[in-house]
Design a protein around this motif. Structure first.
Motif, PDB file in Angstrom:
ATOM      1  N   GLU A  90     -11.757  16.974 -16.893  1.00 13.47           N
ATOM      2  CA  GLU A  90     -11.622  17.527 -16.095  1.00 13.47           C
ATOM      3  C   GLU A  90     -10.619  16.878 -14.989  1.00 13.47           C
ATOM      4  O   GLU A  90     -10.878  16.705 -13.989  1.00 13.47           O
ATOM      5  N   VAL A  91      -9.515  16.931 -15.170  1.00 14.76           N
ATOM      6  CA  VAL A  91      -8.354  16.500 -13.464  1.00 14.76           C
ATOM      7  C   VAL A  91      -7.503  17.401 -13.001  1.00 14.76           C
ATOM      8  O   VAL A  91      -7.146  18.839 -13.860  1.00 14.76           O
ATOM      9  N   HIS A  92      -7.052  16.912 -11.687  1.00 11.18           N
ATOM     10  CA  HIS A  92      -6.428  18.044 -11.226  1.00 11.18           C
ATOM     11  C   HIS A  92      -5.297  17.013 -10.499  1.00 11.18           C
ATOM     12  O   HIS A  92      -6.087  16.379  -9.753  1.00 11.18           O
ATOM     13  N   ILE A  93      -4.217  17.394 -10.587  1.00 12.32           N
ATOM     14  CA  ILE A  93      -3.324  16.318  -9.482  1.00 12.32           C
ATOM     15  C   ILE A  93      -3.193  16.229  -8.086  1.00 12.32           C
ATOM     16  O   ILE A  93      -3.450  15.441  -7.389  1.00 12.32           O
ATOM     17  N   SER A  94      -3.133  17.358  -7.766  1.00 10.16           N
ATOM     18  CA  SER A  94      -3.425  17.944  -6.317  1.00 10.16           C
ATOM     19  C   SER A  94      -4.837  18.711  -5.871  1.00 10.16           C
ATOM     20  O   SER A  94      -6.251  18.712  -7.088  1.00 10.16           O
ATOM     21  N   ASN A  95      -5.410  18.316  -4.782  1.00 14.13           N
ATOM     22  CA  ASN A  95      -7.095  18.432  -4.043  1.00 14.13           C
ATOM     23  C   ASN A  95      -7.317  19.812  -4.027  1.00 14.13           C
ATOM     24  O   ASN A  95      -6.164  20.612  -3.403  1.00 14.13           O
ATOM     25  N   THR A  96      -7.738  20.299  -5.143  1.00 16.59           N
ATOM     26  CA  THR A  96      -7.476  22.632  -5.694  1.00 16.59           C
ATOM     27  C   THR A  96      -8.056  22.728  -4.426  1.00 16.59           C
ATOM     28  O   THR A  96      -8.101  24.000  -3.797  1.00 16.59           O
ATOM     29  N   PHE A  97      -9.263  21.941  -3.755  1.00 15.77           N
ATOM     30  CA  PHE A  97     -10.384  23.163  -2.205  1.00 15.77           C
ATOM     31  C   PHE A  97      -9.141  22.712  -1.272  1.00 15.77           C
ATOM     32  O   PHE A  97     -10.145  23.498  -0.380  1.00 15.77           O
ATOM     33  N   SER A  98      -8.168  21.715  -0.992  1.00 16.88           N
ATOM     34  CA  SER A  98      -7.451  22.093  -0.085  1.00 16.88           C
ATOM     35  C   SER A  98      -6.077  22.983  -0.214  1.00 16.88           C
ATOM     36  O   SER A  98      -5.059  23.311   0.367  1.00 16.88           O
TER      37      SER A  98
END
Length: 137
Positions: free
Chosen positions: A95-103
């Motif tokens: 699983e990847v995400h470009i942005s920091n989803t936790f921020s």
């Protein structure tokens, strides 16, 4: 080695959409660079804004490819169906995400994919895809 990158909704707008979060490079340009940097990998790409198409693609390659790199975008946080598809296949999924989803907004802190993914890479911009690829090589 056969690897498929799957991108979910709105990622077809990379390069145009919120460049302060996602950058100004299109995914197609980035993908060509990735293919050039890893010529020994049979690298494929699929993008859809439609949840069912993403599930169908995961099922289609989920027993024959060596890895799937999945950025389900907003469906990460809403789609039990995509999470179930990842659980049902034998091909490992990163699983990847470009942005920091936790921020970002709190609803982005939940993933229906993570419990069944081999690993999760978050917040390194487009480099997240290359880090995922390196992890399966």
């Amino acid at each position: 080695m056969k690897v498929l990158i799957i991108n979910g909704p709105n990622l077809n707008l990379l390069g145009k959409r919120e460049p302060e979060i996602y950058g100004s490079e299109t995914f197609e340009d980035y993908f060509k660079q990735l293919q050039s940097n890893y010529p020994s990998v049979d690298l494929h790409y699929f993008q859809s804004n439609i949840e069912g198409e993403l599930i169908s693609k995961i099922q289609e390659v989920g027993f024959s490819f060596d890895a799937i790199i999945l950025n389900a975008a907003a469906y990460t946080h809403t789609s039990i169906g995509i999470g179930d598809a990842v659980k049902a296949i034998s091909t490992p999924v990163i699983e990847v995400h470009i942005s920091n989803t936790f921020s970002r907004e709190s609803f982005r802190h939940q993933s229906y994919i993570s419990p069944n993914a081999k690993g999760v890479i978050i917040g390194f911009g487009m480099k997240s895809y290359e880090l995922a690829l390196q992890s399966v090589l």
